[in-house]
Design a protein around this motif. Structure first.
Motif, PDB file in Angstrom:
ATOM      1  N   ARG A  48       0.808  -1.230   0.000  1.00 49.79           N
ATOM      2  CA  ARG A  48       0.000   0.000   0.000  1.00 49.79           C
ATOM      3  C   ARG A  48       0.834   1.270   0.000  1.00 49.79           C
ATOM      4  N   ASN A  49       1.951   1.298   0.679  1.00 45.30           N
ATOM      5  CA  ASN A  49       2.833   2.473   0.622  1.00 45.30           C
ATOM      6  C   ASN A  49       3.701   2.435  -0.629  1.00 45.30           C
ATOM      7  N   LEU A  50       4.087   1.245  -1.055  1.00 44.00           N
ATOM      8  CA  LEU A  50       4.936   1.084  -2.231  1.00 44.00           C
ATOM      9  C   LEU A  50       4.281   1.648  -3.484  1.00 44.00           C
ATOM     10  N   VAL A  51       2.982   1.388  -3.692  1.00 42.04           N
ATOM     11  CA  VAL A  51       2.315   1.830  -4.923  1.00 42.04           C
ATOM     12  C   VAL A  51       2.131   3.337  -4.991  1.00 42.04           C
ATOM     13  N   ARG A  57       3.936  -0.477  -9.000  1.00 42.13           N
ATOM     14  CA  ARG A  57       2.601  -1.025  -9.199  1.00 42.13           C
ATOM     15  C   ARG A  57       2.405  -2.233  -8.301  1.00 42.13           C
ATOM     16  N   SER A  58       1.171  -2.569  -8.042  1.00 43.02           N
ATOM     17  CA  SER A  58       0.869  -3.753  -7.249  1.00 43.02           C
ATOM     18  C   SER A  58       1.214  -5.013  -8.029  1.00 43.02           C
ATOM     19  N   THR A  59       1.614  -6.027  -7.322  1.00 42.18           N
ATOM     20  CA  THR A  59       1.968  -7.297  -7.964  1.00 42.18           C
ATOM     21  C   THR A  59       0.741  -8.077  -8.419  1.00 42.18           C
ATOM     22  N   ILE A  60      -0.451  -7.716  -7.952  1.00 42.39           N
ATOM     23  CA  ILE A  60      -1.628  -8.497  -8.310  1.00 42.39           C
ATOM     24  C   ILE A  60      -2.397  -7.945  -9.508  1.00 42.39           C
ATOM     25  N   THR A  61      -1.999  -6.794 -10.026  1.00 43.64           N
ATOM     26  CA  THR A  61      -2.739  -6.219 -11.143  1.00 43.64           C
ATOM     27  C   THR A  61      -2.412  -6.917 -12.455  1.00 43.64           C
ATOM     28  N   GLU A  79       0.733  18.671  -2.031  1.00 40.06           N
ATOM     29  CA  GLU A  79       0.909  20.072  -2.426  1.00 40.06           C
ATOM     30  C   GLU A  79      -0.238  20.947  -1.945  1.00 40.06           C
ATOM     31  N   GLN A  80      -1.383  20.341  -1.620  1.00 36.63           N
ATOM     32  CA  GLN A  80      -2.534  21.079  -1.099  1.00 36.63           C
ATOM     33  C   GLN A  80      -2.597  21.032   0.429  1.00 36.63           C
ATOM     34  N   GLY A  81      -1.563  20.471   1.043  1.00 36.84           N
ATOM     35  CA  GLY A  81      -1.547  20.366   2.498  1.00 36.84           C
ATOM     36  C   GLY A  81      -2.297  19.156   3.018  1.00 36.84           C
ATOM     37  N   GLY A  82      -2.562  18.213   2.141  1.00 38.32           N
ATOM     38  CA  GLY A  82      -3.301  17.023   2.537  1.00 38.32           C
ATOM     39  C   GLY A  82      -2.486  15.766   2.365  1.00 38.32           C
ATOM     40  N   SER A  83      -3.191  14.643   2.262  1.00 40.79           N
ATOM     41  CA  SER A  83      -2.515  13.359   2.091  1.00 40.79           C
ATOM     42  C   SER A  83      -3.411  12.393   1.334  1.00 40.79           C
ATOM     43  N   LEU A  84      -2.798  11.341   0.834  1.00 40.64           N
ATOM     44  CA  LEU A  84      -3.498  10.227   0.204  1.00 40.64           C
ATOM     45  C   LEU A  84      -2.919   8.969   0.811  1.00 40.64           C
ATOM     46  N   ARG A  85      -3.784   8.076   1.260  1.00 39.93           N
ATOM     47  CA  ARG A  85      -3.313   6.791   1.777  1.00 39.93           C
ATOM     48  C   ARG A  85      -4.275   5.706   1.331  1.00 39.93           C
ATOM     49  N   ILE A  86      -3.796   4.497   1.372  1.00 44.05           N
ATOM     50  CA  ILE A  86      -4.580   3.354   0.937  1.00 44.05           C
ATOM     51  C   ILE A  86      -4.856   2.483   2.151  1.00 44.05           C
ATOM     52  N   GLU A  87      -6.128   2.137   2.320  1.00 41.19           N
ATOM     53  CA  GLU A  87      -6.534   1.299   3.447  1.00 41.19           C
ATOM     54  C   GLU A  87      -7.169   0.023   2.919  1.00 41.19           C
TER      55      GLU A  87
END
Length: 117
Positions: A48-51, A57-61, A79-87
């Protein structure tokens, strides 16, 4: 933010074809949290952090890609002061990509309407 959401919806269509996709948004004090949730194969926890790194890319795609979409989306959120994470989805298949932004960074544009086609 709109470009990031468009990219996440495109990814869900590409990597989780036929899966329902749900976009949820909520504010919690000074933060707005947006989740793009699908029922596709998901991204393994150890990837999840690697992608989020450029060219990874994920190994399962099985779908074609360059590994730039999530990277550029995460960069745009930062850049907008936020974040993106995958759960994960608590033992269920699928992925929840979470965007977090300061509430002042999002400007209301009115109600969104889903395209029926």
């Amino acid at each position: 933010t709109a470009t990031v959401l468009a990219n996440l919806l495109s990814n869900a269509a590409k990597y989780a074809p036929g899966s329902p996709v749900v976009v949820r948004a909520a504010s919690a004090g000074p933060t707005v949290r947006i989740c793009v949730d699908d029922n596709g194969p998901g991204i393994p926890a150890d990837e999840r952090n690697l992608v989020l790194l450029r060219g990874e890319r994920s190994t399962i795609t099985g779908a074609a890609g360059t590994g730039i979409g999530l990277y550029s989306s995460a960069l745009a959120m930062a850049e907008q002061g936020g974040s993106l994470r995958i759960e994960g989805r608590g033992g269920l298949d699928g992925t929840c990509v979470v965007l977090s932004l300061p509430a002042g960074a999002i400007q209301p544009v009115g109600p969104l309407r889903a395209n029926a086609s």
